[in-house]
Structure formats: structure tokens, C-alpha cells
Design a protein around this motif. Sequence first.
Motif, PDB file in Angstrom:
ATOM      1  N   PHE A 227       1.014  -1.570   0.350  1.00 24.25           N
ATOM      2  CA  PHE A 227       0.137   0.160  -0.313  1.00 24.25           C
ATOM      3  C   PHE A 227       1.086   1.355  -0.239  1.00 24.25           C
ATOM      4  O   PHE A 227       2.221   1.493   0.663  1.00 24.25           O
ATOM      5  N   TYR A 228       0.462   2.420  -0.869  1.00 23.08           N
ATOM      6  CA  TYR A 228       0.920   3.460  -1.003  1.00 23.08           C
ATOM      7  C   TYR A 228      -0.169   4.367  -0.104  1.00 23.08           C
ATOM      8  O   TYR A 228      -0.815   4.493  -1.395  1.00 23.08           O
ATOM      9  N   SER A 229       0.926   5.667   0.561  1.00 22.52           N
ATOM     10  CA  SER A 229      -0.821   6.155   0.922  1.00 22.52           C
ATOM     11  C   SER A 229      -0.258   8.205   0.365  1.00 22.52           C
ATOM     12  O   SER A 229       0.215   7.680  -0.904  1.00 22.52           O
ATOM     13  N   ASN A 230      -1.119   8.111   1.057  1.00 21.72           N
ATOM     14  CA  ASN A 230      -1.092   9.773   0.598  1.00 21.72           C
ATOM     15  C   ASN A 230       0.409  10.810   0.842  1.00 21.72           C
ATOM     16  O   ASN A 230       0.809  10.181   2.010  1.00 21.72           O
ATOM     17  N   GLY A 231       0.352  11.671   0.475  1.00 25.56           N
ATOM     18  CA  GLY A 231       1.798  12.506   0.926  1.00 25.56           C
ATOM     19  C   GLY A 231       1.694  13.655   0.241  1.00 25.56           C
ATOM     20  O   GLY A 231       1.154  14.152  -0.579  1.00 25.56           O
ATOM     21  N   PRO A 232       2.533  14.526   0.917  1.00 29.60           N
ATOM     22  CA  PRO A 232       2.822  15.980  -0.402  1.00 29.60           C
ATOM     23  C   PRO A 232       4.202  15.720  -0.865  1.00 29.60           C
ATOM     24  O   PRO A 232       4.750  14.968  -1.392  1.00 29.60           O
ATOM     25  N   GLY A 233       4.001  16.794  -2.032  1.00 28.32           N
ATOM     26  CA  GLY A 233       5.002  17.315  -2.908  1.00 28.32           C
ATOM     27  C   GLY A 233       4.947  16.542  -4.252  1.00 28.32           C
ATOM     28  O   GLY A 233       3.924  16.348  -4.481  1.00 28.32           O
ATOM     29  N   ASP A 234       5.976  16.845  -5.119  1.00 26.96           N
ATOM     30  CA  ASP A 234       5.597  16.681  -6.558  1.00 26.96           C
ATOM     31  C   ASP A 234       6.222  15.306  -7.182  1.00 26.96           C
ATOM     32  O   ASP A 234       6.709  14.351  -6.600  1.00 26.96           O
ATOM     33  N   PRO A 235       5.042  14.325  -7.584  1.00 28.54           N
ATOM     34  CA  PRO A 235       5.116  13.317  -8.380  1.00 28.54           C
ATOM     35  C   PRO A 235       6.389  13.009  -9.047  1.00 28.54           C
ATOM     36  O   PRO A 235       7.048  12.059  -8.868  1.00 28.54           O
ATOM     37  N   ALA A 236       6.339  13.568  -9.313  1.00 29.85           N
ATOM     38  CA  ALA A 236       7.634  13.270 -10.437  1.00 29.85           C
ATOM     39  C   ALA A 236       9.245  13.845  -9.884  1.00 29.85           C
ATOM     40  O   ALA A 236       9.855  13.674 -10.331  1.00 29.85           O
ATOM     41  N   ALA A 237       9.251  13.986  -8.450  1.00 31.86           N
ATOM     42  CA  ALA A 237      10.430  14.100  -7.872  1.00 31.86           C
ATOM     43  C   ALA A 237      10.443  13.175  -6.749  1.00 31.86           C
ATOM     44  O   ALA A 237      12.058  13.086  -6.360  1.00 31.86           O
ATOM     45  N   SER A 238       8.961  12.191  -7.261  1.00 37.62           N
ATOM     46  CA  SER A 238      10.073  10.676  -6.253  1.00 37.62           C
ATOM     47  C   SER A 238      10.001   9.450  -6.760  1.00 37.62           C
ATOM     48  O   SER A 238       9.641   8.063  -7.079  1.00 37.62           O
ATOM     49  N   ASP A 239      10.944   9.861  -8.196  1.00 35.55           N
ATOM     50  CA  ASP A 239      11.896   8.758  -9.008  1.00 35.55           C
ATOM     51  C   ASP A 239      11.927   7.104  -8.088  1.00 35.55           C
ATOM     52  O   ASP A 239      11.523   6.497  -8.647  1.00 35.55           O
ATOM     53  N   ARG A 240      12.495   7.103  -7.135  1.00 35.66           N
ATOM     54  CA  ARG A 240      13.083   6.561  -6.131  1.00 35.66           C
ATOM     55  C   ARG A 240      11.750   5.515  -5.552  1.00 35.66           C
ATOM     56  O   ARG A 240      11.389   4.062  -5.928  1.00 35.66           O
ATOM     57  N   HIS A 241      10.500   5.786  -5.608  1.00 38.66           N
ATOM     58  CA  HIS A 241       9.218   5.426  -5.084  1.00 38.66           C
ATOM     59  C   HIS A 241       8.725   5.029  -6.439  1.00 38.66           C
ATOM     60  O   HIS A 241       8.094   3.591  -5.847  1.00 38.66           O
ATOM     61  N   VAL A 242       8.848   5.471  -7.010  1.00 33.28           N
ATOM     62  CA  VAL A 242       8.238   4.878  -8.403  1.00 33.28           C
ATOM     63  C   VAL A 242       9.299   3.515  -8.904  1.00 33.28           C
ATOM     64  O   VAL A 242       8.507   2.518  -9.304  1.00 33.28           O
ATOM     65  N   GLU A 243      10.075   3.579  -9.207  1.00 36.25           N
ATOM     66  CA  GLU A 243      11.277   2.670  -9.145  1.00 36.25           C
ATOM     67  C   GLU A 243      10.717   1.342  -7.732  1.00 36.25           C
ATOM     68  O   GLU A 243      10.639   0.242  -8.914  1.00 36.25           O
ATOM     69  N   LEU A 244      10.186   1.248  -6.930  1.00 35.63           N
ATOM     70  CA  LEU A 244      10.674   0.736  -5.598  1.00 35.63           C
ATOM     71  C   LEU A 244       9.043   0.202  -6.218  1.00 35.63           C
ATOM     72  O   LEU A 244       8.842  -1.596  -6.116  1.00 35.63           O
ATOM     73  N   LEU A 245       7.890   0.675  -7.070  1.00 39.45           N
ATOM     74  CA  LEU A 245       6.469  -0.100  -7.246  1.00 39.45           C
ATOM     75  C   LEU A 245       6.872  -0.549  -8.014  1.00 39.45           C
ATOM     76  O   LEU A 245       5.839  -1.318  -8.122  1.00 39.45           O
ATOM     77  N   ARG A 246       7.772  -0.538  -9.154  1.00 40.18           N
ATOM     78  CA  ARG A 246       7.796  -1.637 -10.329  1.00 40.18           C
ATOM     79  C   ARG A 246       7.915  -2.505 -10.037  1.00 40.18           C
ATOM     80  O   ARG A 246       7.672  -3.576 -10.529  1.00 40.18           O
ATOM     81  N   ALA A 247       8.909  -2.389  -8.712  1.00 40.43           N
ATOM     82  CA  ALA A 247       8.783  -3.647  -8.340  1.00 40.43           C
ATOM     83  C   ALA A 247       8.215  -4.564  -7.875  1.00 40.43           C
ATOM     84  O   ALA A 247       8.249  -5.549  -8.128  1.00 40.43           O
ATOM     85  N   VAL A 248       7.446  -3.713  -7.580  1.00 39.58           N
ATOM     86  CA  VAL A 248       6.100  -4.639  -6.679  1.00 39.58           C
ATOM     87  C   VAL A 248       5.011  -5.304  -7.836  1.00 39.58           C
ATOM     88  O   VAL A 248       4.816  -6.223  -7.874  1.00 39.58           O
ATOM     89  N   LEU A 249       5.190  -4.406  -9.268  1.00 41.38           N
ATOM     90  CA  LEU A 249       4.410  -4.247 -10.075  1.00 41.38           C
ATOM     91  C   LEU A 249       4.720  -6.250 -10.819  1.00 41.38           C
ATOM     92  O   LEU A 249       4.068  -6.861 -10.810  1.00 41.38           O
ATOM     93  N   ASP A 250       6.036  -6.065 -10.564  1.00 43.79           N
ATOM     94  CA  ASP A 250       6.814  -6.731 -11.425  1.00 43.79           C
ATOM     95  C   ASP A 250       7.044  -8.160 -11.356  1.00 43.79           C
ATOM     96  O   ASP A 250       7.135  -9.515 -11.146  1.00 43.79           O
TER      97      ASP A 250
END
Length: 388
Positions: A227-250
Motif C-alpha cells: 500500500f502506498y499512502s497519501n503525502g505531500p510534494g511533486d510525484p515527478a520528484a519521487s523517482d525512487r518510489h516509482v522504481e520501488l513500485l515497479r518492482a512490486v508490480l513486476d
Amino acid sequence: MIHSTPAVLVLEDGSRFEGHAYGAHGTTVGEVVFATGMSGYQETLTDPSYAGQIVLQTAPHIGVTGVNDEDNESSRIWVAGYIVRDPSRRVSNWRATGSLDDALEAHGIIGISGIDTRAVTRRIRDAGALRGGIFSGDDAARSHDEQLQTVIESPRMAGQNLSARVSIPSASLIPTTQRKLGNLAVIDLGIKQSTIDNLTARGFDVHLLPETVTIDDVLAIQPIAVFYSNGPGDPAASDRHVELLRAVLDLGLPFFGVCFGNQLFARALGLETYKLPFGHRGINQPVLDKQSDRVEITAHNHGFAVSAPLDGPFDSPHGYGRVEVSHIGLNDQVVEGLRALDRPAFSVQFHPEAASGPHDANTLFDRFRDLVVATLRQAQEQSQNGAF
């Protein structure tokens, strides 16, 4: 206590609004946003998604129910500043343990009252998101040019990665209050307590993980879902969390994302995100759930959104199969949810825990539980078939 100490709100376009100090005294800067909820100010103030933002309440009378020890969504007040028109002069609620003004002062939150909040709201709606500054006490006497320069030199929300500011420092376990279904890896990007409560009530042992985790850290708890929660900031500045999620999807693990988690899910699929002119914030936003064909009133707090085709399935640019927009905001046709058709994963832009706010969309937590159960059952059947 309502202060007579002078205060001023200065927007980056040079607009200036004079009022009185509310809460702590001094200077604060941030992106000025307006929240349209007529109740739930304590939940708003303690929502980590508001980090870095000066929140304006469009409801004119704020503070009458005071604050209490039960309605906080986190351990502290996160807003960068607070703007109200008419603060309540007295607290009138049997649950109250203190006044809102005292709580703001105790947490060092600089606010302003006694200004025309309708005029500020209309300015933001016309001009789009604006940085601003509240200057109170001695700082209110600084020259307008000096105050405006302070605002202009403050960082913009676009490009900021704020999850490290609001996430927990180390992992913790919150056990389920029901019959245990399994371990749920919850990535804390600014999670609200009500979200945790809803997940533990569905049979999940919630392993709350800091935003610094790796895929190995996630797998170490042997999760049945992520589960990924809510949070502040720009999603385009969170590449590390995107890569982690891609590993989860894989790995094929079931996934549910809320608000910021929805935007990161979109980017993991290969979609783009963009900044809204003035965002959605409040507890009265109508959303169409395309799967149930129901219109639900929902709680929102987001300044960024997902760019995706609204009609019919489309292919994930990153190769995760077919995807469809599952929810649409009826005020402006903004994407409010995504569903992967070939993966056990979905997300919504709004807050289904609705703290505080309508509970129309609370059943999404049940939908997530059903998805996890179905995925576990399918894996078990495949394992049994493979044994013969």
C-alpha cells in the motif's frame, strides 16, 4: 485567546491582506491553498499531505469545537501556516481539551485571521497556485518590498520531494483488530491514522515502513500486498518510489495507492502527472466510480493530477498490460483513479478513509481486501495444480 497583534498575508503577485495574528507570531512561507470543508479542521491541520502549504479555510467561522486528543491524523500539525476569517472566541464541545488558537501556538504554527478569505480564494482561482507569506508581530512592520522578496525567494511546490520530511524514521507494526489475513507493507509517504485504522480493520497486520525502504526491505516482511499512502510534494520528484513500485508490480503483488500513491502508481505505469491550477482540497468533491456507476462525495487534498485517457482501456507505456481510468472528478473531469486490468493493482486520487468527511468511498478498503483474497486464492490454486 484572539490576538489584536497585527499580521499581514503577502502573495507572490504582490497582493496584500492585513489582519490579526492567530497562533504563533513570526514569519512563515509556503504555497497558499484553500480547503472547502466546513468541518474537520483538526484533521486537516494534522494531515501530513499539507506539509509546506499555508492552508486557508473557506468556511468563515473556525475553531468553535476546539481541539481534542482523538481526531489527530498524525503526531503533529503539519501546515506551514493557517488563514481564517473569524476565529471562534470560545470553545463549545464536550470532547474539547483545548482551543485551536492554543494548539497552533503550541506547535509554532503562524496564522492570520480577520482577512477577506473569499477575496484570497478568488485570487488563487484566477491566478493559479501562489506562494505566500504570513508576517505577524514585529515582522508585520517590515516593508512590503522586503516581505514580497521573502515570498518570491521561497521554494515552489513543483519539484519538491517532501516525503522524507513526513515519513516515520523506522519501521513499526500495527497488528490487525480482526482475524489476520496477512502482512501488508505500507509505505509511509505521509499517512493518516484513519488509513491505518481502516487497513487493520480489514485483517491486515500493517507493517508501516519509512519512505527510504528498498524492495528487499519490503520482501523481508513477507507481504501479501503493498500500500502506498497519501503525502505531500511533486510525484515527478519521487523517482525512487516509482522504481520501488515497479518492482512490486513486476512481482505481481496486489497494490493499492491513495492520493500521492495514485500519482506514483500512474508514473510506474508510464503515465505523466501535472500540477493543477489550484488543486482539490475539501470534503465535498463529487467523483464518478465507473466500476459501480455511482457518484460519491469524497475527501480530497491534492495539487497534482494524472494525465490519462478517460474513455476505455489503454496499454501501459511501461508494459504492465491494460489500464483504465476508474474514477473521474465531476467538477473538472480530472482523473481520480486508475485500475490495472492485467495486474492486481488499483489506486484512487481521493481519501477513502474520509477523516473527516463523507464515507461514500470507504468500501474501497473492502475492494482492496477482496482483491488480495482473490489473488491469494488464485496463487494457491496454481500451486495445487502444479503439484500434480
